[in-house]
Enzyme design. Sequence first.
Site, PDB file in Angstrom:
ATOM      1  CG  HIS A 125     -30.208   5.143  33.718  1.00  8.85           C
ATOM      2  ND1 HIS A 125     -31.014   6.033  33.046  1.00  8.85           N
ATOM      3  CD2 HIS A 125     -28.991   5.732  33.762  1.00  8.85           C
ATOM      4  CE1 HIS A 125     -30.305   7.107  32.692  1.00  8.85           C
ATOM      5  NE2 HIS A 125     -29.076   6.935  33.111  1.00  8.85           N
ATOM      6  CB  CYS A 136     -24.620  -8.597  52.755  1.00  3.18           C
ATOM      7  SG  CYS A 136     -26.245  -9.278  52.381  1.00  3.18           S
ATOM      8  CB  SER A 196     -34.135  13.809  24.315  1.00  4.28           C
ATOM      9  OG  SER A 196     -34.442  13.407  25.625  1.00  4.28           O
TER      10      SER A 196
HETATM   11 ZN   LIG Z   1     -28.008  -8.164  53.356  1.00  2.02          ZN
END
Ligand SMILES: [Zn+2]
Length: 254
Positions: A125, A136, A196
Amino acid sequence: MGQLYDAPMPVDDLARLVLEHQPCVVLTGAGVSTESGIPDFRSADGIWRKYDPMEYATIDAFLANPEKVWDFYGKRLAALGDAEPNAGHYALADLERRGWIDAVITQNVDGLHGRAGSRKVVEVHGSIRTASCLDCGTSLSFEEALAALPLPRCTNCGRALKPDVVMFGELLPEAAIDRAVRLAAEARLFLVVGSSLEVYPVAGLPLETLARGGTVAIVNRGETPLDGRAALRIDGAAGETLAALAEALPERLE
Ligand SMILES: [Zn+2]
């Protein structure tokens, strides 16, 4: 004197599973970090009861008003950065050093596994440690980004930087998910701690292990959808259980 734990502790059974099923891969969720004082964002008194995630935590909210989202994240993630690893994080780092666990896959974004000494960590995550440019790819440390509030900008192209935590409505980082799926498929034991198993695709990882004849064990306060398919389930605190596991296992995997 009342009994503190359900006796006997099933940690010996967990240690036996780890001994007999190698390699072992661990998945950690919010339950591992709550003992470091980090709130479970999805729990009943979690942060999203007070703040509408649609307004602060979606990729669309960020694209529409990055300054507002940075104001929100800046305050909360700075507090996250002050948290310290707990007994559970240290036990996992210790078990990796001793050869008993191969890797930690984590749903947590706090970076505490790395700070506790775990080396093979897959952050599915994302992480609060950095912020990156969506155009970029230029990346700053979170401290550098905070120093540039109210709106940290890309030092290369000037666009607003985004915290490297996965927002609602955003895909999970592909490379991390691929790596997690591979680890789960190769694991003979997949140990879930403090999750969970409600958030996909991470919740599907134990199924990869089961599909290849591996074994699943779960340490979590409260039920999970996979309890019926787990070889062992411990309804206990992550830190206490992992510390006891580290103690119950022989010094090194031979
Ligand atoms: Zn950038």
